[in-house]
Design a protein around this motif. Structure first.
Motif, short mmCIF file in Angstrom:
data_model
loop_
_atom_site.label_atom_id
_atom_site.label_comp_id
_atom_site.label_asym_id
_atom_site.label_seq_id
_atom_site.Cartn_x
_atom_site.Cartn_y
_atom_site.Cartn_z
N MET A 174 43.76 40.40 52.28
CA MET A 174 44.65 39.70 51.35
C MET A 174 45.37 38.55 52.05
O MET A 174 45.63 37.52 51.43
N THR A 177 43.78 35.19 51.74
CA THR A 177 43.51 34.92 50.33
C THR A 177 42.77 33.62 50.04
O THR A 177 41.75 33.64 49.34
N LEU A 181 39.22 34.07 48.75
CA LEU A 181 39.48 34.11 47.29
C LEU A 181 39.70 35.55 46.86
O LEU A 181 39.02 36.08 45.98
N PHE A 182 40.66 36.18 47.53
CA PHE A 182 40.84 37.63 47.39
C PHE A 182 41.55 37.99 46.08
O PHE A 182 42.74 37.80 45.92
N ASN A 183 40.79 38.52 45.15
CA ASN A 183 41.37 39.01 43.89
C ASN A 183 41.96 40.39 44.14
O ASN A 183 41.35 41.22 44.80
N PHE A 184 43.12 40.61 43.55
CA PHE A 184 43.81 41.89 43.79
C PHE A 184 44.67 42.23 42.60
O PHE A 184 45.32 41.35 42.03
N SER A 185 44.66 43.49 42.20
CA SER A 185 45.65 43.90 41.21
C SER A 185 46.13 45.31 41.50
O SER A 185 45.37 46.17 41.94
N GLN A 186 47.41 45.51 41.27
CA GLN A 186 47.99 46.86 41.30
C GLN A 186 48.76 47.03 40.00
O GLN A 186 49.48 46.14 39.57
N SER A 187 48.55 48.16 39.33
CA SER A 187 49.31 48.39 38.11
C SER A 187 49.66 49.87 38.02
O SER A 187 48.87 50.73 38.40
N PHE A 188 50.84 50.12 37.53
CA PHE A 188 51.39 51.48 37.57
C PHE A 188 51.66 52.00 36.18
O PHE A 188 52.09 51.26 35.30
N TYR A 292 38.68 42.42 44.99
CA TYR A 292 37.37 41.83 45.26
C TYR A 292 37.60 40.55 46.05
O TYR A 292 38.48 39.80 45.68
#
Lengths: 447, 447
Positions: A174, A177, A181-188, A292
């Motif tokens: 990350m 980036t 082109l580091f795609n990242f998501s965190q969701s809670f 990704y």
């Protein structure tokens, strides 16, 4: 022995099995784990003590000749035992077919077994208390800090990051980036979890049905219980943080007991130390992580929770991580040990599937706490059972995900969702009540 | 003067306008910007020099009495000028109505104007070269480091984070992930951008049509150009990093010129220094950032790119950020200065809308490079023009987003997409060719 050196960061379930598989292939394997050796220290106070092991995980263990040994430490769960507020219960099997069941396994127990096996290989070297600070993705090399604060650099042919949802390897990706082109998501989820225990009876017996995953579904919150070998159950409350039934509002012993008397009355007698455990154990959070790419420069790869942490409601988190190991191993075999080609192939094939199980797991959170005691849902589930009993090649969505070990998750999701839509339509439309089973089956086969 | 102290982190377009609005309300305003004062230093070599300002941004500027002054520094763009490979061009207006146009504005020019205005208030104090390291969200206080490396702690009643896509304020929220349940995603297009310049003629004239946004759409890549007050155009290549037309493959002067001769032949004569600029200017990345929550403990709030960075293809990034300022100001007014209530209201209303414009902007990336020269698309666009000319209350999707300054983005997206679907169906079905305009209009009104 091959001269390639494989550095594995993280010795959880995924990392330990990976060490075994890489050792079996003849690589030099070095494993670093930030925690102390769990075989010598008790590390799991109040956190996800048991898990559901199913066909995908078993297949991965089989490829390392460990399936039978692990299964001997499991307890069969044949279905969901639904506990109603009035204390009545109803068993909902996982499949209409005999033998299709899931297995309650102790997470630390399985992890210890895998660590024992891994350590047994002369070409595996495991370092505990060695915390990864960062990874140089180009070299590649990783930087570790030990308990005394000393730093080491470890170089390798390739680095495999199996260091979990809070992955340091992923953090190093990350940090690059723009380049990656580091795609990242965190969701809670707005709900968390807290573990409790139903101990065995004085004579060591199970207090409630042994061979089931118990659910107390209550709409906006629920409680579940999985059996352990010692006759106890690990119970998990999944409740919102705030609002009705929220952990924040259950803040005195009186409120807690009142709440249990109202919502989980049949469970109360099984908890000798409810309030004590409740106020001692932490509230955990429930999140999904997607990212990704998973590989960088053909030298570093993320696997397991480091690449795709999911919520636990499909019982597939561990299974998906173990399946990662099997798939990587097979691709590496096919590509004759070419890491770069393998890493690319893995990251092009796999994320679509782990994204699918991530989404299905969130769907199941709502299904488990809110739908399992709904009239049409029960009708649909009964219809699925009948279909599975009657047609050998019919698999419900749950069965596609859980028992079809060769079917990619994304395809299980696509077919499963389409099947669900059709079946729910049939079950909620009174004019379709007498539709012959064969007609339904033929329609399902079109999907 | 009110005694509340408002600390604004980041003095870009959003932060500068916010400083003005908060000063107008009588708060003590302190602004910290990590970069040097752009009025004294040239900071913008090769990066997004001009932007499209449209109604939402203008409305926010109007609320600070700045609309006319800013408009006097803009150039009208009445539509897209499509450049075909054969050198022919076609103007596609933004609206069928007179006066509905967008405005090319210099980003640093507008920023400088806003900084001048903000500094003019006695209750505004601006610190440049002051980089935010972290925010204590509970106190609240922010920690800054100056050029000499000295650190300062700045306390405030509230902290407003307008520090852009790489926000340090957001990073401090993300660091409290478990407590805040901080959802976050960053995702990048596999294309980047590079800026070039078409200078004015020797006599200072525009070399191509002044009042248009020029597009050279080529399927997998494109080039656009926006006019500047001095007669020049800022040209932006949007190309994939890799593959056909990829920046990586255009790595020699010969290949570059060859590529331009093949794909952008009519532009070549306008670039005196194409290769020199191409190899000097950096390739930028194009990403979307979404997150939630935007506020913490009723004391810190994210706005602008810090909360919702989007790709530039709808020309709404700046407009959305300026609209944030207007909405916050209005909510604060309505809530009589209650920050906590306002922050909560803002974060409950606004993300749905900035998520919508984020998604629309990604859609438009594909539309601009691939669809604008497609037959059915052109038919549909002509039909939209005719509808807008004929019916005062009809707005195309583009017009809903761009010219309906009071319509939330999420509603513009919902209606706009439904309209698009209907119109594309009509334009691609030969049997509907003679459908009377009034019938189409009536169907659109049902949406």
């Amino acid at each position: 022995m091959k001269k390639d050196k494989v550095l594995i960061i993280g010795a959880g379930l995924c990392g330990s099995l990976l060490a075994i598989k890489m050792a079996q292939k003849g690589y030099q394997v070095e494993v670093h784990e930030k925690l102390p050796d769990m075989r010598k220290h008790d590390l799991d106070a109040g956190r996800s003590i048991n898990l559901a092991l199913s066909d995908r995980g078993l297949r991965a263990l089989r490829s390392a000749d460990l399936e039978h040994e692990v299964l001997s430490q499991c307890i069969d769960m044949n279905g969901r035992m639904i506990h109603n507020v009035d204390g009545s219960t109803r068993m909902s099997n996982y499949s209409g077919r005999q033998g299709e069941k899931i297995n309650s396994v102790s997470r630390p127990g399985l992890n210890k077994l895998l660590l024992d096996k891994a350590e047994h290989f002369p070409n595996v070297d495991i370092h505990f208390n060695s915390k990864c600070k960062a990874v140089d993705l180009v070299k590649p090399a990783a930087y570790f800090i030990d308990k005394g604060g000393d730093e080491t650099e470890v170089g390798a042919t390739v680095i495999l990051g199996t260091d979990g949802a809070g992955s340091a390897v992923r953090r190093s990706m990350m940090a690059r980036t723009p380049e990656l082109l580091f795609n990242f998501s965190q969701s809670f989820l707005r709900s968390g979890y807290k573990e409790l225990e139903i101990p065995p009876t004085a004579s060591g017996e199970f207090k409630i049905e042994k061979n089931a995953l118990h659910i107390w579904p209550r709409g906006k919150f629920m409680m579940i219980a999985l059996p352990n070998l010692d006759g106890s159950f690990t119970v998990t409350m999944f409740h919102p943080f705030k609002g009705e039934g929220g952990f924040e509002s259950l803040d005195t012993e009186e409120k807690l007991l009142d709440f249990f008397r109202t919502h989980y009355p049949d469970s109360l007698e099984h908890f000798p130390n409810l309030a004590e455990e409740y106020f001692k154990n932490p509230v955990g959070i429930l999140g999904t992580i997607k990212c990704y790419p998973w590989q960088a420069f053909g030298k570093t790869l993320l696997l397991g929770d480091a690449a795709h942490a999911i919520v636990p409601f499909y019982g597939q988190g561990m299974n998906a991580s173990l399946e990662d190991v099997r798939l990587l191993d097979e691709m590496l075999e096919k590509n004759r040990g070419d890491w770069s080609v393998t890493f690319n192939e893995f990251q092009e094939f796999r994320p679509e599937n782990t994204n699918a199980i991530a989404d299905l797991a969130v769907d199941n959170f709502y299904e488990m706490q809110d739908k399992v005691d709904d009239g049409d849902f029960i009708k649909k589930r009964n219809l699925e059972m009948l279909l599975e009993q009657t047609y050998e090649d019919y698999y419900s969505k749950y069965s596609l995900v859980t028992f079809q070990e060769d079917l990619p998750y994304s395809e299980a999701m696509r077919r499963g969702r389409a099947q669900d839509e059709l079946l729910m339509k049939i079950c909620s439309d009174p004019s379709l009540e007498d539709l012959p089973l064969e007609r339904i089956y033929q329609q399902l086969k079109q999907i």
